[in-house]
Design an enzyme around this catalytic site. Structure first.
Site, PDB file in Angstrom:
ATOM      1  CG  ASP A  35      35.637  37.662  38.178  1.00  0.00           C
ATOM      2  OD1 ASP A  35      35.720  39.022  38.941  1.00  0.00           O
ATOM      3  OD2 ASP A  35      36.555  36.674  38.258  1.00  0.00           O
ATOM      4  CB  ALA A  36      31.917  42.634  36.906  1.00  0.00           C
ATOM      5  CE  LYS A  37      39.123  40.324  39.180  1.00  0.00           C
ATOM      6  NZ  LYS A  37      38.426  39.204  38.267  1.00  0.00           N
ATOM      7  NE  ARG A  38      31.479  46.848  35.102  1.00  0.00           N
ATOM      8  CZ  ARG A  38      31.926  45.795  34.133  1.00  0.00           C
ATOM      9  NH1 ARG A  38      32.830  45.043  34.585  1.00  0.00           N
ATOM     10  NH2 ARG A  38      31.184  45.702  33.150  1.00  0.00           N
ATOM     11  CB  THR A  89      34.052  40.512  41.781  1.00  0.00           C
ATOM     12  OG1 THR A  89      34.190  40.765  40.341  1.00  0.00           O
ATOM     13  CG2 THR A  89      34.192  39.040  42.076  1.00  0.00           C
TER      14      THR A  89
END
Length: 273
Positions: free
Chosen positions: A94-97, A121
């Site tokens: 869950d890094a939202k890159r 993510t």
């Protein structure tokens, strides 16, 4: 991991539970702080106690990056432990890159090749060329932020553009991207009333659904509107499971909380079939 294997695991375990490994050293049991690597010690205990009740683990990378090199090494040890001991568990970074193409390629390499996660993510705001580099990896999944569970989601995601909500534009547009079959989507459990419309746009995709439990999302509503013929759901719970106790019984308490959710999920699967 292929989607078929994920579905097989869901059916075998009668669970579509994802457990968030968001480790805060201020919240874990005090006795673990004596360990050489308290973050990994905590994760290992949680994993060993819950692996038979869930199909996925989702470390939020911020909780590791905050502790610098030690945190990153703990994340690496955690993912290696999962791959070596529970290889059929689906792993989510869950890094939202999401950045311009060459940068996204490097982010993808870091999580898919360097750490060996099954998925990551990704934020869609920069569009096609920021997401397609993630989609290019074989048997890896890109989980696109579509409609999130936080209050700020209403700032942009539900605003109308040409009489259509922005999150619907994101969903529709993402289907046109190369290797879009490798896409999954984040849809918050607190937005369960939107799921029927979302399923009309992406009927076959997996949805990662945070917000059940501590944030007030309702599991039954999410299943009613979000489940498809392939189940198509990963329901995430983090704090409600991993911090069920801050004593020496923390792993046992986590098992009990995970079992509660797994039992509810089994009932939903039986009623859907």
């Amino acid at each position: 991991m292929t989607q078929d294997l994920l579905i097989s695991e869901i059916k075998k375990k009668q669970s579509f539970l994802c457990i968030g490994l968001d480790v805060d050293l201020n919240k874990i049991p005090k006795h673990l702080l004596k360990e050489d690597d308290p973050i990994f010690a905590f994760n290992k205990a949680i994993i060993d106690a819950t692996h038979d009740l869930c199909v996925a683990y989702k470390p939020n990378t911020a909780f590791y990056e905050a502790y610098g090199l030690k945190g990153w090494k703990a994340l690496e040890k955690t993912i290696n432990y999962l791959k070596e001991n529970y290889p059929n568990i689906f792993t989510i970074a869950d890094a939202k890159r999401g950045d311009i193409g060459n940068t996204s390629t490097m982010y993808a390499k870091a999580f898919f090749e360097g750490l060996g996660f099954d998925s990551v993510t990704v934020a869609p705001y920069m569009g096609k060329d920021s997401v397609e580099p993630f989609l290019a990896f074989e048997d890896k999944h890109t989980i696109l932020l579509a409609l999130t569970s936080n209050r700020g989601a209403f700032d942009f995601q539900t605003k109308l553009v040409d009489d259509i909500e922005v999150y619907k534009h994101v969903l529709e547009t993402s289907k046109t991207w190369k290797k879009s079959e490798n896409l999954m989507y984040v849809v918050g459990a607190t937005k369960a009333e939107y799921l029927a419309d979302i399923r009309n746009i992406i009927p076959d995709s997996f949805l990662l659904v945070p917000g059940v439990g501590a944030q007030g999302g309702n599991l039954q509503e999410v299943c009613r509107y979000g489940m498809n013929d392939s189940i198509g759901l990963l329901i995430n719970s983090s704090r409600g499971i991993i911090y069920a106790s801050n004593g020496e019984d923390f792993a046992t308490a986590a098992t009990e909380k995970a079992k509660e959710l797994q039992t509810q999920m089994q009932k939903e699967l039986e009623s859907y079939s």
